[in-house]
Write a protein that holds these residues in place. Structure first.
Motif, mmCIF file in Angstrom:
data_model
loop_
_atom_site.group_PDB
_atom_site.id
_atom_site.type_symbol
_atom_site.label_atom_id
_atom_site.label_comp_id
_atom_site.label_asym_id
_atom_site.label_seq_id
_atom_site.Cartn_x
_atom_site.Cartn_y
_atom_site.Cartn_z
ATOM 1 N N UNK A 171 113.743 35.765 55.796
ATOM 2 C CA UNK A 171 114.315 36.714 54.623
ATOM 3 C C UNK A 171 113.133 37.495 53.880
ATOM 4 N N UNK A 172 112.100 36.331 53.431
ATOM 5 C CA UNK A 172 111.053 37.154 52.547
ATOM 6 C C UNK A 172 110.127 37.882 53.317
ATOM 7 N N UNK A 173 110.031 37.842 54.508
ATOM 8 C CA UNK A 173 109.101 38.831 55.190
ATOM 9 C C UNK A 173 109.116 39.974 54.900
ATOM 10 N N UNK A 174 110.214 40.658 54.287
ATOM 11 C CA UNK A 174 110.696 41.938 53.944
ATOM 12 C C UNK A 174 109.896 42.290 52.519
ATOM 13 N N UNK A 175 109.679 41.138 51.919
ATOM 14 C CA UNK A 175 109.204 41.545 50.356
ATOM 15 C C UNK A 175 108.447 40.190 50.008
ATOM 16 N N UNK A 176 107.251 39.947 50.674
ATOM 17 C CA UNK A 176 106.408 38.811 50.281
ATOM 18 C C UNK A 176 105.858 38.707 48.854
ATOM 19 N N UNK A 177 105.800 39.624 48.003
ATOM 20 C CA UNK A 177 105.251 39.735 46.779
ATOM 21 C C UNK A 177 105.881 38.638 45.876
ATOM 22 N N UNK A 178 107.370 38.540 45.832
ATOM 23 C CA UNK A 178 108.125 37.805 45.131
ATOM 24 C C UNK A 178 108.349 36.325 45.666
ATOM 25 N N UNK A 179 107.731 35.901 46.407
ATOM 26 C CA UNK A 179 108.264 34.667 47.313
ATOM 27 C C UNK A 179 107.321 33.497 46.970
ATOM 28 N N UNK A 180 106.311 33.629 46.580
ATOM 29 C CA UNK A 180 105.166 32.656 46.379
ATOM 30 C C UNK A 180 105.806 31.559 45.513
#
Length: 181
Positions: A171-180
């Protein structure tokens, strides 16, 4: 009024006196007791110094403290606690990973990458470290390295049956900036 501080000093005195070698000179026992009765602050300072120099000290407390500080977004304090952990357990992959996350949140990305690399070096099966390093690579525009790490993390999640993390990563591959994390 009873306080824990009132209880600690007598326990320390008894413990230290019983662990010291027995001498027949009563004066030595009296002077030892007088030295121990100085102040609780002195004892705490000595205990802190002993903890930092003893190699067999348990790293669990500073590690849990570091994790809590990281979760509370107190990144500099978390780094300090992870540093304590790493002095006690220099091969603890989890501590390098956590400190790398704290560095990332402080936008010290080179230090974050060093710690994530060390975490992976120590534990080549640590999927979260691959995931987080991959996200940093993607955010830097290093797409091949990022994709490689993300794929490695996904393979490790699949291999251990961690479908929740696998799905979250997909799911996060669409927006990696907010996922770390």
């Amino acid at each position: 009024m009873f306080t824990v501080k009132n209880l600690i000093l007598p326990i320390l005195i008894v413990t230290l006196l019983t662990s010291c070698s027995q001498t027949e000179d009563v004066q030595d026992d009296v002077s030892n007791t007088q030295q121990l009765n100085s102040t609780a602050v002195d004892v705490k300072i000595e205990e802190t110094e002993a903890v930092e120099t003893e190699p067999n000290v348990d790293a669990l407390f500073p590690y849990m403290s570091a994790v809590n500080l990281l979760s509370a977004a107190q990144y500099e304090d978390a780094i300090n606690q992870y540093n304590k952990v790493l002095r006690l357990k220099p091969d603890l992959s989890l501590a390098y990973h956590g400190r790398g996350l704290a560095y990332h949140h402080l936008e010290q990305h080179d230090l974050a990458m060093e710690d994530l690399n060390k975490s992976i070096q120590l534990d080549p099966l640590y999927a979260d470290a691959y995931r987080n390093r991959g996200i940093i690579f993607l955010n830097r525009g290093e797409l091949n390295k990022g994709a490689s790490d993300i794929n490695k993390a996904m393979d490790l999640y699949k291999a251990r049956g961690d479908n929740k993390k696998l799905k979250a990563l997909e799911n996060l591959l669409g927006n990696p900036e907010d996922s770390l994390n």
